[in-house]
Design a protein around this motif. Structure first.
Motif, PDB file in Angstrom:
ATOM      1  N   ALA A  79       1.180  -1.450   0.074  1.00 15.40           N
ATOM      2  CA  ALA A  79      -0.582   0.163  -0.006  1.00 15.40           C
ATOM      3  C   ALA A  79       0.904   0.788   0.131  1.00 15.40           C
ATOM      4  O   ALA A  79       0.502   2.105  -0.771  1.00 15.40           O
ATOM      5  CB  ALA A  79      -1.192  -0.110   0.907  1.00 15.40           C
ATOM      6  N   PRO A  80       1.603   1.337   1.268  1.00 13.31           N
ATOM      7  CA  PRO A  80       2.716   3.224   0.850  1.00 13.31           C
ATOM      8  C   PRO A  80       3.297   3.268  -0.313  1.00 13.31           C
ATOM      9  O   PRO A  80       2.520   4.192  -0.973  1.00 13.31           O
ATOM     10  CB  PRO A  80       3.109   2.424   1.496  1.00 13.31           C
ATOM     11  CG  PRO A  80       3.045   1.829   2.647  1.00 13.31           C
ATOM     12  CD  PRO A  80       2.707   0.229   1.704  1.00 13.31           C
ATOM     13  N   ASP A  81       3.521   1.977  -0.892  1.00 15.44           N
ATOM     14  CA  ASP A  81       3.902   2.421  -2.578  1.00 15.44           C
ATOM     15  C   ASP A  81       3.403   3.068  -3.536  1.00 15.44           C
ATOM     16  O   ASP A  81       3.675   3.970  -4.219  1.00 15.44           O
ATOM     17  CB  ASP A  81       5.067   1.671  -3.080  1.00 15.44           C
ATOM     18  CG  ASP A  81       6.556   1.363  -2.439  1.00 15.44           C
ATOM     19  OD1 ASP A  81       6.747   2.053  -1.594  1.00 15.44           O
ATOM     20  OD2 ASP A  81       6.852   0.610  -2.258  1.00 15.44           O
ATOM     21  N   ARG A  82       1.741   2.206  -3.443  1.00 21.45           N
ATOM     22  CA  ARG A  82       1.113   2.539  -4.552  1.00 21.45           C
ATOM     23  C   ARG A  82       0.478   3.797  -4.589  1.00 21.45           C
ATOM     24  O   ARG A  82      -0.073   3.850  -4.642  1.00 21.45           O
ATOM     25  CB  ARG A  82      -0.565   1.236  -4.610  1.00 21.45           C
ATOM     26  CG  ARG A  82      -1.097   1.588  -5.153  1.00 21.45           C
ATOM     27  CD  ARG A  82      -0.552   1.295  -6.767  1.00 21.45           C
ATOM     28  NE  ARG A  82      -0.347  -0.026  -6.949  1.00 21.45           N
ATOM     29  CZ  ARG A  82      -1.225  -1.211  -7.382  1.00 21.45           C
ATOM     30  NH1 ARG A  82      -2.398  -0.538  -7.711  1.00 21.45           N
ATOM     31  NH2 ARG A  82      -0.699  -1.482  -7.674  1.00 21.45           N
ATOM     32  N   ILE A  83       0.045   4.226  -2.828  1.00 24.45           N
ATOM     33  CA  ILE A  83      -0.370   5.151  -2.428  1.00 24.45           C
ATOM     34  C   ILE A  83       0.425   6.933  -3.117  1.00 24.45           C
ATOM     35  O   ILE A  83       0.105   7.227  -4.002  1.00 24.45           O
ATOM     36  CB  ILE A  83      -0.490   5.218  -0.720  1.00 24.45           C
ATOM     37  CG1 ILE A  83      -1.830   4.678  -0.406  1.00 24.45           C
ATOM     38  CG2 ILE A  83      -0.675   6.726  -0.770  1.00 24.45           C
ATOM     39  CD1 ILE A  83      -1.969   4.613   0.618  1.00 24.45           C
ATOM     40  N   LEU A  84       1.755   6.463  -3.325  1.00 24.95           N
ATOM     41  CA  LEU A  84       2.697   6.991  -3.558  1.00 24.95           C
ATOM     42  C   LEU A  84       2.859   7.264  -4.576  1.00 24.95           C
ATOM     43  O   LEU A  84       3.265   8.534  -4.992  1.00 24.95           O
ATOM     44  CB  LEU A  84       4.256   7.067  -2.315  1.00 24.95           C
ATOM     45  CG  LEU A  84       4.658   7.748  -0.994  1.00 24.95           C
ATOM     46  CD1 LEU A  84       5.496   7.325   0.005  1.00 24.95           C
ATOM     47  CD2 LEU A  84       3.368   8.697  -0.745  1.00 24.95           C
ATOM     48  N   GLU A  85       3.168   6.748  -5.599  1.00 24.41           N
ATOM     49  CA  GLU A  85       3.925   6.492  -6.576  1.00 24.41           C
ATOM     50  C   GLU A  85       2.256   6.891  -7.314  1.00 24.41           C
ATOM     51  O   GLU A  85       1.611   8.205  -7.848  1.00 24.41           O
ATOM     52  CB  GLU A  85       3.785   5.182  -7.225  1.00 24.41           C
ATOM     53  CG  GLU A  85       3.816   4.951  -8.979  1.00 24.41           C
ATOM     54  CD  GLU A  85       3.389   3.014  -9.266  1.00 24.41           C
ATOM     55  OE1 GLU A  85       2.794   2.641 -10.347  1.00 24.41           O
ATOM     56  OE2 GLU A  85       3.891   2.241  -8.050  1.00 24.41           O
ATOM     57  N   GLY A  86       0.643   6.365  -6.593  1.00 23.82           N
ATOM     58  CA  GLY A  86      -0.594   6.938  -7.584  1.00 23.82           C
ATOM     59  C   GLY A  86      -0.718   9.105  -7.796  1.00 23.82           C
ATOM     60  O   GLY A  86      -0.566   9.598  -8.206  1.00 23.82           O
ATOM     61  N   ILE A  87       0.086   9.253  -5.981  1.00 32.36           N
ATOM     62  CA  ILE A  87      -0.167  10.791  -5.909  1.00 32.36           C
ATOM     63  C   ILE A  87       0.842  11.197  -7.192  1.00 32.36           C
ATOM     64  O   ILE A  87       0.681  12.425  -7.368  1.00 32.36           O
ATOM     65  CB  ILE A  87       0.184  11.407  -4.691  1.00 32.36           C
ATOM     66  CG1 ILE A  87      -1.456  10.674  -3.496  1.00 32.36           C
ATOM     67  CG2 ILE A  87       0.339  13.081  -3.737  1.00 32.36           C
ATOM     68  CD1 ILE A  87      -1.136  10.897  -2.025  1.00 32.36           C
ATOM     69  N   ARG A  88       2.514  11.013  -7.205  1.00 30.72           N
ATOM     70  CA  ARG A  88       3.002  11.662  -7.661  1.00 30.72           C
ATOM     71  C   ARG A  88       3.085  11.376  -9.021  1.00 30.72           C
ATOM     72  O   ARG A  88       3.220  12.768  -9.913  1.00 30.72           O
ATOM     73  CB  ARG A  88       4.975  10.787  -7.462  1.00 30.72           C
ATOM     74  CG  ARG A  88       5.104  11.423  -6.691  1.00 30.72           C
ATOM     75  CD  ARG A  88       6.677  10.339  -5.915  1.00 30.72           C
ATOM     76  NE  ARG A  88       6.843  10.787  -3.967  1.00 30.72           N
ATOM     77  CZ  ARG A  88       7.463   9.891  -3.379  1.00 30.72           C
ATOM     78  NH1 ARG A  88       7.671   8.890  -4.190  1.00 30.72           N
ATOM     79  NH2 ARG A  88       7.715  10.136  -2.284  1.00 30.72           N
ATOM     80  N   SER A  89       2.046  10.551  -9.789  1.00 33.57           N
ATOM     81  CA  SER A  89       1.971  10.119 -11.149  1.00 33.57           C
ATOM     82  C   SER A  89       0.216  10.905 -11.418  1.00 33.57           C
ATOM     83  O   SER A  89       0.785  11.671 -12.533  1.00 33.57           O
ATOM     84  CB  SER A  89       1.573   8.816 -12.177  1.00 33.57           C
ATOM     85  OG  SER A  89       0.368   8.180 -10.872  1.00 33.57           O
ATOM     86  N   ARG A  90       0.111  11.136 -10.758  1.00 34.91           N
ATOM     87  CA  ARG A  90      -1.642  12.021 -10.724  1.00 34.91           C
ATOM     88  C   ARG A  90      -1.394  13.365 -10.608  1.00 34.91           C
ATOM     89  O   ARG A  90      -2.021  14.442 -11.102  1.00 34.91           O
ATOM     90  CB  ARG A  90      -2.720  11.479  -9.833  1.00 34.91           C
ATOM     91  CG  ARG A  90      -3.197  10.374 -10.532  1.00 34.91           C
ATOM     92  CD  ARG A  90      -4.016   9.941  -9.439  1.00 34.91           C
ATOM     93  NE  ARG A  90      -4.854  10.620  -9.223  1.00 34.91           N
ATOM     94  CZ  ARG A  90      -5.945   9.478  -8.019  1.00 34.91           C
ATOM     95  NH1 ARG A  90      -6.538   8.390  -7.708  1.00 34.91           N
ATOM     96  NH2 ARG A  90      -6.925   9.931  -8.145  1.00 34.91           N
ATOM     97  N   LEU A  91      -0.495  13.704  -9.754  1.00 30.47           N
ATOM     98  CA  LEU A  91       0.366  15.164 -10.139  1.00 30.47           C
ATOM     99  C   LEU A  91       0.198  16.095 -11.451  1.00 30.47           C
ATOM    100  O   LEU A  91       0.395  16.631 -11.660  1.00 30.47           O
ATOM    101  CB  LEU A  91       1.155  15.830  -9.045  1.00 30.47           C
ATOM    102  CG  LEU A  91       1.224  15.460  -7.486  1.00 30.47           C
ATOM    103  CD1 LEU A  91       2.190  15.208  -6.543  1.00 30.47           C
ATOM    104  CD2 LEU A  91       0.033  16.566  -7.144  1.00 30.47           C
ATOM    105  N   ALA A  92       0.820  15.310 -11.802  1.00 29.96           N
ATOM    106  CA  ALA A  92       0.782  16.076 -13.719  1.00 29.96           C
ATOM    107  C   ALA A  92       0.181  15.822 -14.503  1.00 29.96           C
ATOM    108  O   ALA A  92      -0.071  16.016 -15.570  1.00 29.96           O
ATOM    109  CB  ALA A  92       1.805  14.386 -14.045  1.00 29.96           C
TER     110      ALA A  92
END
Length: 200
Positions: free
Chosen positions: A148-161
């Motif tokens: 979960a932690p990696d998926r959440i952080l990865e999701g936020i960073r990619s969606r910020l674009a």
């Protein structure tokens, strides 16, 4: 000359010395039967409309979505209800999305996650909310706590674009998936949480 036979009544034994007729055992009283608990889908189908709407709002905080699903009861089986929930979620307006997002809270990391991950998540969530003006939502169904932690952080960073319109579509789909997962829990007999956290 044929000897006469004496016939005894059926309910009596002959008076033979040393033989005693035993009384028939008293019937065992029937155990009280517990009231029947209807399966969750049957309960949902037959519940008063306001109760059904409250149940649905615990899955997704959109009044129009909840009222639409409640109005189309009864559903013959769980897949029919889930399909209707998906269809209604695809029709959410921007106003419906705003209402639904107001009932969500940011994702939380599992207990025991390293402190640095909590710091990184806090910063990422703040950046996301500053850019898009609403809570970050993500569905983590099927993921283990360590993923979960990696998926959440990865999701936020990619969606910020994303631009705001792209992110609105992604957010709507994440809310649809979250609502579906929570509804599956209700149909399995679980109680939907009052405080909804994205990802759960």
């Amino acid at each position: 000359m044929t000897p006469t036979r004496t016939t005894l009544p059926v309910h009596r034994l002959p008076d033979v010395p040393g033989r005693v007729a035993l009384p028939a055992p008293a019937p065992t009283p029937a155990a009280p039967t517990a009231p029947r608990t209807p399966p969750p889908l049957e309960h949902f189908n037959t519940a008063p409309a306001d109760e059904a709407v409250r149940t649905l709002l615990s899955c997704l905080n959109s009044g129009r979505w909840a009222r639409r699903l409640a109005a189309h009861r009864p559903y013959p089986d769980p897949p029919s209800l889930l399909a209707a929930a998906d269809e209604a979620a695809y029709d959410l307006t921007p106003g419906d999305l705003t209402e639904a997002l107001s009932g969500e809270s940011p994702p939380r990391l599992p207990a025991g996650t390293h402190g640095a991950a909590h710091t990184a998540l806090g910063a990422a969530v703040a950046a996301y909310e500053s850019r898009f003006g609403h809570t970050f939502t993500i569905c983590l169904d099927g993921l283990g706590p360590t993923e979960a932690p990696d998926r959440i952080l990865e999701g936020i960073r990619s969606r910020l674009a994303n631009d705001p319109e792209e992110e609105r579509l992604v957010t709507a789909d994440e809310l649809r998936r979250l609502a579906r997962g929570r509804l599956v829990g209700v149909l399995a007999g679980a109680t939907a949480p009052e405080q909804r956290t994205s990802g759960t």
